[in-house]
Design a protein around this motif. Structure first.
Motif, PDB file in Angstrom:
ATOM      1  N   LEU A 155      -7.370  -6.930  -9.335  1.00 34.52           N
ATOM      2  CA  LEU A 155      -7.574  -5.513  -9.019  1.00 34.52           C
ATOM      3  C   LEU A 155      -6.229  -4.878  -8.696  1.00 34.52           C
ATOM      4  N   ASP A 156      -5.942  -3.768  -9.345  1.00 36.87           N
ATOM      5  CA  ASP A 156      -4.706  -3.034  -9.104  1.00 36.87           C
ATOM      6  C   ASP A 156      -4.881  -2.146  -7.880  1.00 36.87           C
ATOM      7  N   VAL A 157      -4.111  -2.428  -6.803  1.00 35.95           N
ATOM      8  CA  VAL A 157      -4.219  -1.634  -5.577  1.00 35.95           C
ATOM      9  C   VAL A 157      -3.070  -0.634  -5.441  1.00 35.95           C
ATOM     10  N   GLY A 158      -2.150  -0.605  -6.406  1.00 33.39           N
ATOM     11  CA  GLY A 158      -1.087   0.382  -6.398  1.00 33.39           C
ATOM     12  C   GLY A 158       0.070   0.071  -5.480  1.00 33.39           C
ATOM     13  N   ILE A 159       0.074  -1.100  -4.823  1.00 34.42           N
ATOM     14  CA  ILE A 159       1.154  -1.503  -3.919  1.00 34.42           C
ATOM     15  C   ILE A 159       1.905  -2.656  -4.576  1.00 34.42           C
ATOM     16  N   ARG A 160       3.190  -2.490  -4.829  1.00 34.18           N
ATOM     17  CA  ARG A 160       3.954  -3.461  -5.603  1.00 34.18           C
ATOM     18  C   ARG A 160       3.952  -4.852  -4.954  1.00 34.18           C
ATOM     19  N   ALA A 161       4.205  -4.926  -3.651  1.00 36.52           N
ATOM     20  CA  ALA A 161       4.281  -6.219  -2.982  1.00 36.52           C
ATOM     21  C   ALA A 161       2.946  -6.965  -3.045  1.00 36.52           C
ATOM     22  N   ILE A 162       1.845  -6.226  -2.954  1.00 34.96           N
ATOM     23  CA  ILE A 162       0.521  -6.864  -2.984  1.00 34.96           C
ATOM     24  C   ILE A 162       0.151  -7.239  -4.412  1.00 34.96           C
ATOM     25  N   ARG A 205      -5.925   5.930  -2.516  1.00 35.74           N
ATOM     26  CA  ARG A 205      -5.535   6.823  -3.605  1.00 35.74           C
ATOM     27  C   ARG A 205      -5.238   6.078  -4.892  1.00 35.74           C
ATOM     28  N   TYR A 206      -4.663   4.900  -4.796  1.00 36.03           N
ATOM     29  CA  TYR A 206      -4.109   4.235  -5.975  1.00 36.03           C
ATOM     30  C   TYR A 206      -4.972   3.099  -6.529  1.00 36.03           C
ATOM     31  N   THR A 207      -5.933   2.588  -5.770  1.00 36.95           N
ATOM     32  CA  THR A 207      -6.717   1.443  -6.240  1.00 36.95           C
ATOM     33  C   THR A 207      -7.613   1.838  -7.408  1.00 36.95           C
ATOM     34  N   ALA A 208      -7.681   0.951  -8.398  1.00 38.92           N
ATOM     35  CA  ALA A 208      -8.504   1.194  -9.591  1.00 38.92           C
ATOM     36  C   ALA A 208      -9.959   0.863  -9.295  1.00 38.92           C
ATOM     37  N   ALA A 209     -10.631   1.748  -8.553  1.00 39.78           N
ATOM     38  CA  ALA A 209     -12.047   1.581  -8.205  1.00 39.78           C
ATOM     39  C   ALA A 209     -12.792   2.872  -8.519  1.00 39.78           C
ATOM     40  N   GLU A 210     -14.065   2.735  -8.901  1.00 38.94           N
ATOM     41  CA  GLU A 210     -14.860   3.916  -9.217  1.00 38.94           C
ATOM     42  C   GLU A 210     -15.243   4.686  -7.960  1.00 38.94           C
ATOM     43  N   ILE A 211     -15.595   3.962  -6.915  1.00 38.96           N
ATOM     44  CA  ILE A 211     -16.080   4.560  -5.671  1.00 38.96           C
ATOM     45  C   ILE A 211     -15.281   3.990  -4.512  1.00 38.96           C
ATOM     46  N   ILE A 212     -14.966   4.841  -3.538  1.00 40.54           N
ATOM     47  CA  ILE A 212     -14.290   4.400  -2.323  1.00 40.54           C
ATOM     48  C   ILE A 212     -15.179   4.748  -1.131  1.00 40.54           C
ATOM     49  N   VAL A 213     -15.454   3.775  -0.298  1.00 40.67           N
ATOM     50  CA  VAL A 213     -16.216   3.997   0.935  1.00 40.67           C
ATOM     51  C   VAL A 213     -15.297   3.656   2.099  1.00 40.67           C
ATOM     52  N   ARG A 269       3.387   5.126  -6.843  1.00 39.10           N
ATOM     53  CA  ARG A 269       2.313   4.209  -7.261  1.00 39.10           C
ATOM     54  C   ARG A 269       2.906   3.134  -8.159  1.00 39.10           C
ATOM     55  N   ALA A 270       2.613   1.876  -7.848  1.00 39.01           N
ATOM     56  CA  ALA A 270       3.113   0.753  -8.643  1.00 39.01           C
ATOM     57  C   ALA A 270       1.916  -0.002  -9.217  1.00 39.01           C
ATOM     58  N   ASN A 271       1.708   0.091 -10.519  1.00 42.65           N
ATOM     59  CA  ASN A 271       0.564  -0.603 -11.117  1.00 42.65           C
ATOM     60  C   ASN A 271       0.840  -2.093 -11.252  1.00 42.65           C
TER      61      ASN A 271
END
Length: 426
Positions: free
Chosen positions: A131-138, A169-177, A411-413
Motif C-alpha cells: 500500500l502506497d502511504v505517500g511517505i518515502r521512509a515508510i 491525504r496521500y494514501t492510495a485508499a478509496e475511503i478514509i475513516v 508526496r512520495a509514491n
C-alpha cells in the motif's frame, strides 16, 4: 451510576429521566447482585436520586459473515446500532452518530452494530499487496501491506498528527475513516482543516470524541469508527482507518473498569483493558478473499517516551508492526521523526523483492553504525580508515538523512521511494 429493580445485560442501553422534562442516555457496564452499574454517554446535569430508568429496545441487525453462536447473537441484537454508509463521506460526527458539522441530519439507515462478530481467521484474505502511504521512509524501508494494522508510537509533540494527516491525504485508499478519540477538542478542527484538507475530507468520515466527553462515549467512538470501516470493507472497498489514539481508548476503559470495582494490576490498568485492545484491533484487516480491506494506523502515546509503557507493550504484541517517532529527531528538526532502528513492518519481507530487501538491510546497518559512533565523531576521536563500514556510513549519512526527511506538502509514491533508495547506493 447505580440502578436497582432491573435485570439488563452488559452493554444494554437505557434512558434515565431527569426531573422536569429531559433524559440522560446510559449503558450498563457492570452489576453486583441486584444492582446495575451504568455509565452515562452525555452530561448528567439535573440528574437526581430515585430517577426512573427505562430500557431501550434495539432492532435486530442485518446478517453478517463471521463465527456465529447463539449467545453472541443475542448480545449482537442488543448492541446499539448507528448510521453508516456513503452518507457519512465528508461528514464529522460524534460517538453517537450525531453530526458536528452543521451539514444536516443523517438518515437512520443503513445502520450497523457497534460490536462485531469475531472474524473466522481462515476466511480472512492474506496480505499480498503493498500500500502506497505517500511517505518515502515508510514506503521504502517499512513497506505497508493492504490490510495491515500498525501502531504509531510517539510521545507528545513529536509530529504524529502531521504524519497522520500526510497519510490521510496521500494514501492510495478509496475511503478514509478517522477516529479522534480522547484528544484535545482544539485538535479536531485543526486536524480536519490543516492536516486532512478539503481533498482528504471528501473521501473521509471523521468520528470525534474529544477528552471532555464521557469515557463510555470515547469507547463508543472507537467502536463506531471501526464499524464504519467494516461496512465499507464488506462492500469490497479498500479503507484506511486512522485512530488517534489507542492509548485514550485504553484509558477510557480503565476509568469504567475502576468505577465498577475492577482491581488495577499493571500500573493502574485493570485486566479488562488488555482484553478490550485485541477485540478492537482484530476487527481491522482484510476481509474475504477478493473483497475489501481495512488498513489501520493506531497511535500509541508513550508516557515519558517510555517504550515499555504497558499499553505500548500490549499494542506491539497485537499489531502487525510499529513505527516509532523519536523526540531526539524531532528536536533536531528531522521530520517525519521516524526512528528507523526501532520501527518494523512484520509483513514487509513478503511484499518486496529480494533486491529491495538487501538495500533495506544495508541502509539499516549503515544508519545504525553511524548512530552508535556519534559520540566518537562529535569529539573527533575516530580515525578514518579504522572501520570500513563506519567510513561508508559517514560518507552516505548526509544523503541518508535527506532520504528520511520529507516536507509536509511533498508526496512520495512507492515507485519513486524505491528508486530513491536504489540511487542512494549508486
Amino acid at each position: 451510576m447505580e440502578a436497582s429493580g432491573l435485570k439488563l445485560a452488559l452493554g444494554s442501553s437505557c434512558r434515565i429521566q431527569i426531573p422536569g422534562d429531559g433524559t440522560v442516555e446510559a449503558e450498563v457496564v457492570g452489576f453486583a447482585g441486584e444492582r446495575l452499574y451504568m455509565m452515562p454517554t452525555e452530561d448528567v446535569y439535573g440528574l437526581a436520586p430515585g430517577s426512573n430508568v427505562i430500557p431501550l429496545e434495539i432492532p435486530p441487525p442485518p446478517p453478517r459473515i463471521g463465527l456465529s453462536s447463539q449467545p453472541f447473537r443475542r448480545a449482537f441484537d442488543r448492541a446499539k446500532h448507528l448510521p453508516v454508509g456513503d452518507q457519512l463521506l465528508g461528514r464529522v460526527v460524534d460517538g453517537n452518530g450525531r453530526p458536528l458539522d452543521k451539514l444536516g441530519s443523517l438518515d437512520a439507515k443503513p445502520a450497523r452494530s457497534l460490536i462485531s462478530r469475531p472474524f473466522n481467521p481462515l476466511h480472512r484474505a492474506p496480505i499480498r499487496q503493498s500500500l502506497d502511504v505517500g511517505i518515502r521512509a515508510i514506503n521504502a524501508l517499512l513497506t505497508v501491506g493492504r490490510g495491515q494494522r500498525l501502531g504509531l508510537f510517539a510521545g507528545s509533540g513529536v509530529g504524529k498528527s502531521v504524519l497522520l494527516g500526510m497519510m490521510a491525504r496521500y494514501t492510495a485508499a478509496e475511503i478514509i475513516v478517522v477516529g479522534l478519540i480522547g484528544e484535545r477538542g482544539r485538535e479536531v478542527k485543526e486536524f480536519i482543516e490543516l492536516n486532512l484538507g478539503n481533498e482528504g475530507l471528501r473521501r473521509s468520515v471523521v468520528v470525534a470524541c474529544p477528552a471532555d466527553v464521557s469515557p463510555l462515549m470515547r469507547l463508543q467512538g472507537a467502536s463506531y469508527a471501526t464499524a464504519i470501516a467494516e461496512h465499507f470493507r464488506d462492500q469490497g472497498r479498500h479503507v484506511l482507518l486512522i485512530m488517534d489514539s489507542l492509548t485514550r481508548f485504553a484509558m477510557a476503559q480503565r476509568e469504567i473498569a475502576l468505577a465498577v470495582g475492577e482491581p488495577p494490576v499493571t500500573r493502574g490498568y485493570p485486566p479488562s483493558v488488555f482484553a478490550r485492545l485485541p477485540q478492537l484491533v482484530e476487527r481491522a484487516g482484510n476481509g474475504l478473499e477478493g473483497g475489501g480491506s481495512i488498513t489501520a494506523f493506531y497511535t500509541v502515546l508513550t508516557e515519558g517516551d517510555d517504550q515499555q509503557d504497558p499499553i505500548a507493550d500490549a499494542a506491539r504484541a497485537i499489531l502487525d508492526g510499529h513505527i516509532v517517532l523519536s523526540r531526539q529527531l524531532a528536536d533536531a528538526g528531522h521530520y517525519p521523526a521516524v526512528d528507523i532502528e526501532q520501527s518494523i513492518s512484520r509483513v514487509m519481507i513478503s511484499l518486496i523483492d529480494p533486491g529491495q530487501a538487501d538495500l533495506v538491510r544495508r541502509f539499516k546497518q549503515l544508519y545504525s553504525r553511524h548512530q552508535r559512533a556519534r559520540d566518537l565523531l562529535a569529539v573527533g576521536a575516530y580515525a578514518p580508515g579504522s572501520d570500513p563500514l563506519l567510513d561508508q556510513a559517514i560518507a552516505l549519512h548526509p544523503r541518508m538523512e535527506r532520504f528520511l526527511q520529507q516536507d509536509i506538502a511533498e508526496r512520495a509514491n512507492s515507485e519513486g521511494s524505491v528508486d530513491a533508495l536504489v540511487s542512494l547506493f549508486t
